[in-house]
Design an enzyme around this catalytic site. Structure first.
Site, short mmCIF file in Angstrom:
data_model
loop_
_atom_site.label_atom_id
_atom_site.label_comp_id
_atom_site.label_asym_id
_atom_site.label_seq_id
_atom_site.Cartn_x
_atom_site.Cartn_y
_atom_site.Cartn_z
N TRP A 1 0.86 -1.17 0.00
CA TRP A 1 0.00 0.00 0.00
C TRP A 1 0.91 1.24 0.00
O TRP A 1 1.89 1.29 0.73
CB TRP A 1 -0.91 0.02 1.24
CG TRP A 1 -1.68 1.30 1.33
CD1 TRP A 1 -2.76 1.65 0.59
CD2 TRP A 1 -1.36 2.42 2.16
NE1 TRP A 1 -3.14 2.93 0.91
CE2 TRP A 1 -2.31 3.43 1.88
CE3 TRP A 1 -0.38 2.67 3.12
CZ2 TRP A 1 -2.31 4.67 2.51
CZ3 TRP A 1 -0.37 3.90 3.75
CH2 TRP A 1 -1.34 4.88 3.45
N ARG B 1 -9.67 -2.63 7.79
CA ARG B 1 -10.17 -1.25 7.77
C ARG B 1 -11.62 -1.22 8.28
O ARG B 1 -12.47 -0.55 7.71
CB ARG B 1 -10.08 -0.64 6.37
CG ARG B 1 -9.94 0.88 6.43
CD ARG B 1 -10.24 1.55 5.10
NE ARG B 1 -9.90 2.96 5.16
CZ ARG B 1 -10.50 3.89 4.45
NH1 ARG B 1 -11.46 3.59 3.60
NH2 ARG B 1 -10.14 5.14 4.55
N LYS C 1 -15.68 7.50 -8.76
CA LYS C 1 -14.42 6.87 -8.33
C LYS C 1 -14.82 5.59 -7.59
O LYS C 1 -15.52 5.63 -6.59
CB LYS C 1 -13.66 7.81 -7.41
CG LYS C 1 -12.38 7.22 -6.81
CD LYS C 1 -11.64 8.27 -6.00
CE LYS C 1 -10.49 7.70 -5.20
NZ LYS C 1 -9.92 8.68 -4.29
N TRP C 2 -14.37 4.46 -8.11
CA TRP C 2 -14.77 3.13 -7.61
C TRP C 2 -13.63 2.57 -6.77
O TRP C 2 -12.60 2.21 -7.31
CB TRP C 2 -15.05 2.22 -8.81
CG TRP C 2 -15.52 0.84 -8.49
CD1 TRP C 2 -14.85 -0.13 -7.80
CD2 TRP C 2 -16.77 0.27 -8.87
NE1 TRP C 2 -15.60 -1.26 -7.74
CE2 TRP C 2 -16.78 -1.05 -8.39
CE3 TRP C 2 -17.87 0.73 -9.59
CZ2 TRP C 2 -17.86 -1.91 -8.60
CZ3 TRP C 2 -18.93 -0.12 -9.80
CH2 TRP C 2 -18.92 -1.43 -9.31
N ASP C 3 -13.86 2.48 -5.47
CA ASP C 3 -12.77 2.07 -4.57
C ASP C 3 -12.96 0.63 -4.09
O ASP C 3 -14.04 0.05 -4.22
CB ASP C 3 -12.74 3.04 -3.37
CG ASP C 3 -11.33 3.26 -2.86
OD1 ASP C 3 -10.48 2.39 -3.05
OD2 ASP C 3 -11.10 4.32 -2.25
N MET C 4 -11.92 0.07 -3.49
CA MET C 4 -11.98 -1.30 -2.93
C MET C 4 -10.85 -1.36 -1.90
O MET C 4 -9.69 -1.48 -2.25
CB MET C 4 -11.74 -2.28 -4.07
CG MET C 4 -12.07 -3.71 -3.76
SD MET C 4 -10.61 -4.62 -3.25
CE MET C 4 -11.21 -6.28 -3.27
N ASN C 5 -11.23 -1.26 -0.61
CA ASN C 5 -10.22 -0.95 0.40
C ASN C 5 -9.84 -2.08 1.34
O ASN C 5 -9.45 -1.81 2.49
CB ASN C 5 -10.69 0.26 1.21
CG ASN C 5 -10.31 1.55 0.53
OD1 ASN C 5 -9.25 1.64 -0.08
ND2 ASN C 5 -11.17 2.55 0.58
N ASP D 1 -2.08 5.69 -3.14
CA ASP D 1 -2.47 6.62 -2.09
C ASP D 1 -1.29 7.49 -1.67
O ASP D 1 -1.46 8.42 -0.89
CB ASP D 1 -3.02 5.86 -0.87
CG ASP D 1 -4.53 5.67 -0.96
OD1 ASP D 1 -5.17 6.35 -1.80
OD2 ASP D 1 -5.07 4.85 -0.21
N ASP E 1 -15.28 12.73 -2.18
CA ASP E 1 -14.76 11.40 -1.85
C ASP E 1 -15.57 10.81 -0.70
O ASP E 1 -16.69 11.23 -0.39
CB ASP E 1 -13.25 11.52 -1.54
CG ASP E 1 -12.48 10.24 -1.84
OD1 ASP E 1 -12.51 9.33 -1.00
OD2 ASP E 1 -11.85 10.14 -2.92
N ASP E 2 -14.99 9.86 -0.03
CA ASP E 2 -15.60 9.08 1.06
C ASP E 2 -16.25 9.98 2.12
O ASP E 2 -15.70 11.03 2.46
CB ASP E 2 -14.46 8.26 1.69
CG ASP E 2 -14.96 7.16 2.58
OD1 ASP E 2 -16.17 7.09 2.80
OD2 ASP E 2 -14.12 6.37 3.05
C1 GLA Z 1 -8.78 4.82 -0.47
C2 GLA Z 1 -8.49 5.68 -1.68
C3 GLA Z 1 -8.39 7.12 -1.28
C4 GLA Z 1 -9.66 7.57 -0.63
C5 GLA Z 1 -9.96 6.67 0.55
C6 GLA Z 1 -11.33 6.97 1.13
O1 GLA Z 1 -7.73 4.77 0.39
O2 GLA Z 1 -7.33 5.24 -2.31
O3 GLA Z 1 -8.09 7.92 -2.39
O4 GLA Z 1 -10.70 7.51 -1.57
O5 GLA Z 1 -9.95 5.30 0.19
O6 GLA Z 1 -11.64 6.16 2.19
#
Ligand code: GLA
Length: 727
Positions: A197, A441, A474-478, A546, A364-365
């Site tokens: 990461w 997370r 923006k499609w995220d996957m954390n 990130d 964003d989030d």
């Molecule tokens: C990930 C993305 C970030 C942001 C956060 C939000 O880490 O890479 O750019 O969108 O999630 O929780």
């Protein structure tokens, strides 16, 4: 172009500069004869030496007695004398893993047959041909259909395999490669992209050793840790000279890329699904499609190999190849406000961005459910009324009234235990009932193998995307996958879960993209944790990391470019001291490093001085001048940040009239030496003016003599850029 010689039973697959030659042996085995620079269509069967080896069983073919492992093979199996890695393992009707595939038939097709459920290179392409090669093991009860498609101008051959059950009882597919081929020697280095990461795709080069050299993912995603890409290169190969094979996969889940050197010093190269996390039950009449693999070969070094991947991606890979594609310049709220925003703050954030040249403001989030931090609300894709009591209307109107579009963040594959969705459907997360599910997370993963889960998230996202004028997602996957099991699958099919998960994700994206063709989707997974050709098929750019520190980004973007074009990499200018490293880098270096990618910002413009805002305007208008080269030009890596304290890259326009050079230093040093840099890809006969140096020189001079670049000593982490303009 693909041809078949009946006389020698040889297939010649050709692209502009490469040839791939395979041959049907008398016993029906498919031998690999050659992959490399283009050769005439001569009989090269003399190159396949049949020999007997000690401690290696012999089989007879016509007059010849030979050991199968003495041969270069194309799609090998286990248990019949080849002890190297098999390309496919089927537990057949006799319960064993012993397989032996033999030629049945072939077709040479114009165009390319489509797969229905997976990302793939375009099917409607002129000058593309496909070899369909049907092999059969009647005893194990299956056919393997190998597809090879030649992408002529990209110098790429794509390969995939379909496994078909041909008996009237189930068989178990235990492992399957998309592609496999052998090379007659092992005098190679392997280059792979490893990371973590915030430290993705660092370049690592090492000599091949005997045994298996392999990289893989069993994390449920292609991963930050090891990208589904490798180069197999000559010992003396550099960025500009020497031979390089490139291998990659159009896939976003678990994979394995293996390079095996055997006791005869031959090399076997394979890429496919990771057998540790995969198995598939095939009932009578059913078939299984592997993801598509990409192979390329260059004899002009690593830049040549990368340019082939860039070319095929930008010309033939789904959304990346859309002729109307325009990457917006965005500003993202994440590093500006994290979770700490409401309508008033967001409206101010948008107004502060007015007149800078930004296309899209991305929220964003933190806008949904009751999300104030990362402990809740994933799965609840409705507006958080405490933060946004008037919905998104005011925010989106503010964007529009100030000449910008609006974008929004989703993390569709996830669920928080503190969510309405979890209250309603606690069984929808990936978990094993007898074990406590492991969070990462503070979140769990939705079981995307289940159509009802995909439907629910689809409907929730549609409610937002249909209610509001949103131009960008923006499609995220954390997080990565644990507790790999699905309540929807019976015990004997649990090995299908990982691949079915990815198919469910692809299905969801595909449905959304069909319903909202004008919405631009950007990929993300904790930065660049799912930076692969599978995601790029749907989403033409991905948040590269990130880590937004420009100095760290030199390595990350340099490494990413080994397989992926600069237009696919999202790079933002962010605040200093940088939030990930604490480093302070001049604003112009931050701009210079990001500008040659899909460009944007990630900070609170309201905190900037007048001069800084003017600098941002200038950066954006510079990016507009460069964007055609970023999206369509040729990208050259000139100086490696992994081998030196500097980094340089260059863009050249398609017509060679324009070029741009970025040179950055990763450390400051006293009494620095002058850097000499030879340029690439220019027209040797054209004159180029370099305004920054006040000179006009011929391309040949700039490529053979190059530039002399003194290091500016007045700032930390300096960088310089050069425009090259030809009349
Ligand atoms: C990930 C993305 C970030 C942001 C956060 C939000 O880490 O890479 O750019 O969108 O999630 O929780």
């Amino acid at each position: 172009m693909i041809t078949f010689s009946l006389e020698t039973r040889t297939f010649y697959l050709e692209t502009k500069n490469t040839s791939y030659v395979i041959r049907i042996l008398d016993n029906g085995t498919i031998a690999h004869s050659f992959y490399g620079s283009r050769i005439p269509q001569e009989d090269i069967s003399y190159y396949n030496i049949f020999r007997e080896m000690s401690f290696s069983p012999q089989i007879s073919v016509g007059e010849n007695q030979f050991s199968p492992e003495s041969l270069l093979l194309e799609y090998p199996t286990f248990g019949r004398g080849d002890f190297r890695l098999p390309a496919v393992v089927v537990q057949g009707t006799d319960g064993t893993n012993v397989n032996e595939l033999q030629y049945v038939s072939h077709k040479i097709l114009n165009g390319k047959p489509a797969m229905s459920n997976m990302p793939q290179l375009d099917v409607n392409v002129e000058n593309v041909q496909t070899l369909e090669l049907v092999l059969r093991d009647a005893i194990a009860g299956y056919e393997a259909v190998l597809y090879y498609t030649t992408f002529d101008t990209s110098d790429v051959i794509s390969r995939r395999t379909v496994i078909r059950n041909i008996v009237d009882s189930p068989i178990l597919l235990k492992s399957v490669c998309s592609a496999s081929f052998d090379i007659e020697n092992s005098d190679f280095d392997m280059i792979t992209l490893h990371g973590s990461w915030a430290r993705e795709r660092h370049v690592e080069r090492y000599p091949l050793h005997h045994g298996t050299n392999s990289i893989d993912s069993r994390r449920g995603a292609s991963s930050h840790q090891l990208n589904p890409f490798a180069a197999i290169v000559g010992k003396d190969t550099t960025e500009f000279f020497g031979t390089a094979f490139g291998i990659s996969l159009i896939y976003s889940g678990d994979f394995r890329l293996s390079v095996e050197v055997d006791h005869s010093d031959t090399t076997r190269v394979q890429i496919g699904l990771n057998p540790e996390t995969f198995s598939w039950v095939l009932n009578p009449g059913e078939s299984f499609d592997t993801p598509e693999a990409l192979l390329t070969y260059s004899e002009v070094g690593l830049n040549g190999m990368s340019q082939n991947f860039h070319h095929v991606c930008r010309n033939h890979l789904g959304k990346c190849a859309d002729p109307n594609l325009r990457h917006p310049v965005v500003i993202n709220s994440w590093e500006a406000m994290y979770f700490d925003f409401d309508e008033t703050k967001m409206v101010k954030f948008i107004k502060d961005c007015t007149d800078l040249g930004i296309d899209t403001v991305v929220m964003d989030d933190g806008w949904f459910g009751h999300r104030d931090d990362d402990h809740s609300s994933l799965g609840d894709w409705f507006i958080y009324d405490k933060k946004l009591p008037n919905g998104l209307k005011e925010i989106i109107d503010t964007c529009h009234n100030n000449g910008m579009n609006f974008g929004i963040w989703f993390e569709p594959e996830m669920i928080s235990q503190d969510s309405k969705l979890f209250e309603l459907h606690p069984d929808w997360c990936i978990h094993i009932p007898s074990r406590k599910a492991i969070e990462s997370r503070n979140q769990l993963i939705l079981d995307m193998t289940r159509p009802e889960v995909v439907d629910c998230i689809f409907e929730q996202m549609c409610r937002i995307l249909s209610t509001y004028d949103i131009s960008y997602v923006k499609w995220d996957m954390n997080r990565h996958m644990t507790d790999n099991g699905s309540l929807a699958l019976p015990c004997n099919r649990q090995g299908e879960m990982g691949h079915r998960y990815i198919l469910g994700v692809y299905k969801l994206i595909q449905r959304l993209e069909e319903k909202y063709p004008n919405v631009f989707f950007e990929g993300c997974s904790g930065g660049g944790g799912r930076f692969d050709f599978g995601m790029l098929y749907y989403m033409p750019q991905i948040w590269t990391s990130d880590d937004s520190d420009a100095v760290e980004r030199l390595k990350i973007q340099y490494g990413t470019s080994f397989a992926y074009p600069p237009s696919a990499m999202v790079a933002h200018v962010s605040a200093c001291p940088n939030h990930q490293t604490g480093r302070t880098v001049p604003l112009d270096t931050r701009g210079n490093v990001a500008q040659t990618c899909s460009f944007g910002y990630e900070f609170d413009v309201g905190k900037l001085s007048y001069e800084e805002k003017e600098a941002i305007k200038a950066q954006i208008s510079k990016h507009r001048q460069l964007e055609d080269m970023v999206n369509h030009g040729t990208f050259y890596r000139l100086r490696s940040p992994f081998e030196t304290d500097c980094c340089a890259w260059q863009l050249v326009s398609d017509n060679q009239m324009q070029s741009y050079v970025m040179f950055a230093w990763r450390t400051s040093s006293p009494h620095p030496k002058v850097q000499y840099l030879k340029l690439q890809g220019l027209d040797p006969q054209k004159y180029y003016t370099i305004p920054q140096l006040g000179i006009t020189r011929i391309g040949a001079t700039l490529m053979r003599v190059g530039l002399a670049i003194p290091m500016p000593t007045t700032v930390d982490y300096p960088s310089v850029v050069f425009d090259l303009l030809s009349e």
